[in-house]
Scaffold this motif. Structure first.
Motif, PDB file in Angstrom:
ATOM      1  N   ASN A  79       0.822  -1.212   0.000  1.00  0.00           N
ATOM      2  CA  ASN A  79       0.000   0.000   0.000  1.00  0.00           C
ATOM      3  C   ASN A  79       0.857   1.264   0.000  1.00  0.00           C
ATOM      4  O   ASN A  79       0.340   2.368   0.014  1.00  0.00           O
ATOM      5  CB  ASN A  79      -0.977   0.012   1.171  1.00  0.00           C
ATOM      6  CG  ASN A  79      -0.295  -0.147   2.510  1.00  0.00           C
ATOM      7  OD1 ASN A  79       0.902   0.067   2.655  1.00  0.00           O
ATOM      8  ND2 ASN A  79      -1.063  -0.541   3.511  1.00  0.00           N
ATOM      9  N   SER A  80       2.182   1.101   0.001  1.00  0.00           N
ATOM     10  CA  SER A  80       3.087   2.246  -0.061  1.00  0.00           C
ATOM     11  C   SER A  80       4.348   1.844  -0.815  1.00  0.00           C
ATOM     12  O   SER A  80       4.595   0.667  -1.045  1.00  0.00           O
ATOM     13  CB  SER A  80       3.411   2.769   1.343  1.00  0.00           C
ATOM     14  OG  SER A  80       3.924   1.742   2.163  1.00  0.00           O
ATOM     15  N   SER A  90       2.092   6.773  -0.153  1.00  0.00           N
ATOM     16  CA  SER A  90       1.023   5.779  -0.204  1.00  0.00           C
ATOM     17  C   SER A  90       0.616   5.529  -1.652  1.00  0.00           C
ATOM     18  O   SER A  90       0.535   6.456  -2.454  1.00  0.00           O
ATOM     19  CB  SER A  90      -0.175   6.239   0.618  1.00  0.00           C
ATOM     20  OG  SER A  90      -0.650   7.464   0.124  1.00  0.00           O
ATOM     21  N   ILE A  94      -4.913   4.208   2.909  1.00  0.00           N
ATOM     22  CA  ILE A  94      -4.517   3.314   4.002  1.00  0.00           C
ATOM     23  C   ILE A  94      -5.363   3.695   5.216  1.00  0.00           C
ATOM     24  O   ILE A  94      -5.292   4.831   5.699  1.00  0.00           O
ATOM     25  CB  ILE A  94      -3.014   3.442   4.318  1.00  0.00           C
ATOM     26  CG1 ILE A  94      -2.178   3.161   3.061  1.00  0.00           C
ATOM     27  CG2 ILE A  94      -2.633   2.500   5.457  1.00  0.00           C
ATOM     28  CD1 ILE A  94      -0.706   3.480   3.215  1.00  0.00           C
ATOM     29  N   LEU A 100       1.435  -0.505   7.051  1.00  0.00           N
ATOM     30  CA  LEU A 100       2.057   0.049   5.848  1.00  0.00           C
ATOM     31  C   LEU A 100       3.063  -0.968   5.341  1.00  0.00           C
ATOM     32  O   LEU A 100       3.900  -1.453   6.102  1.00  0.00           O
ATOM     33  CB  LEU A 100       2.786   1.351   6.159  1.00  0.00           C
ATOM     34  CG  LEU A 100       1.936   2.606   6.294  1.00  0.00           C
ATOM     35  CD1 LEU A 100       1.073   2.571   7.529  1.00  0.00           C
ATOM     36  CD2 LEU A 100       2.819   3.817   6.300  1.00  0.00           C
TER      37      LEU A 100
END
Length: 109
Positions: A79-80, A90, A94, A100
Motif C-alpha cells: 500500500n506504499s 502511499s 490506508i 504500511l
C-alpha cells in the motif's frame, strides 16, 4: 526520517514489528522522508550493527535511522512505496489500523 503523527510502530500478527496507520492516509500522500546516515557494507551487513534501524537504498548501501528504518515489511500487494530513494508515499488509501507495506523488489535503486 521525519516523524509523522499518522503512523506508529506496533507488533504484527506474524512478522515482528511493523509500521501502522493511526489515521487515514490518502492515496499519493507523502508519509515519510528518510534522512539517516548513509553507509556502504561490502560483505555481510548483519555484522555491521543493529539492522532494526536500517533501510536499504542500494545494492550495498543503507541508511542508518533511529526512527522507522527497519520496520518496513514486505507485501506483494503493497500500500506504499519508496520513490527517489528517500520518499515513502502511499499507493492507495490506508485506513487507520492498517499496516504500511512495501514491495522490496520495487525500491527504485
Amino acid at each position: 526520517m521525519d516523524i509523522n503523527p499518522k503512523i506508529h510502530i506496533a507488533p504484527t500478527n506474524n512478522r515482528g514489528l511493523g509500521l501502522f496507520a493511526k489515521q487515514l492516509i490518502k492515496k499519493g500522500e507523502l508519509i515519510l522522508v528518510l534522512n539517516g546516515r548513509e553507509f556502504r557494507v561490502e560483505n555481510d551487513y548483519r555484522n555491521a550493527g543493529n539492522d532494526e534501524k536500517w533501510f536499504q537504498i542500494g545494492d550495498k548501501t543503507w541508511l542508518d535511522d533511529q526512527n522507522y528504518g527497519g520496520f518496513f515489511n514486505h507485501s506483494c500487494n503493497p500500500n506504499s512505496a519508496v520513490f527517489n530513494l528517500i520518499n515513502l508515499k502511499s499507493l492507495k488509501e490506508i485506513k487507520s489500523g492498517e499496516e504500511l507495506t512495501i514491495d522490496y523488489d520495487t525500491i527504485d535503486w
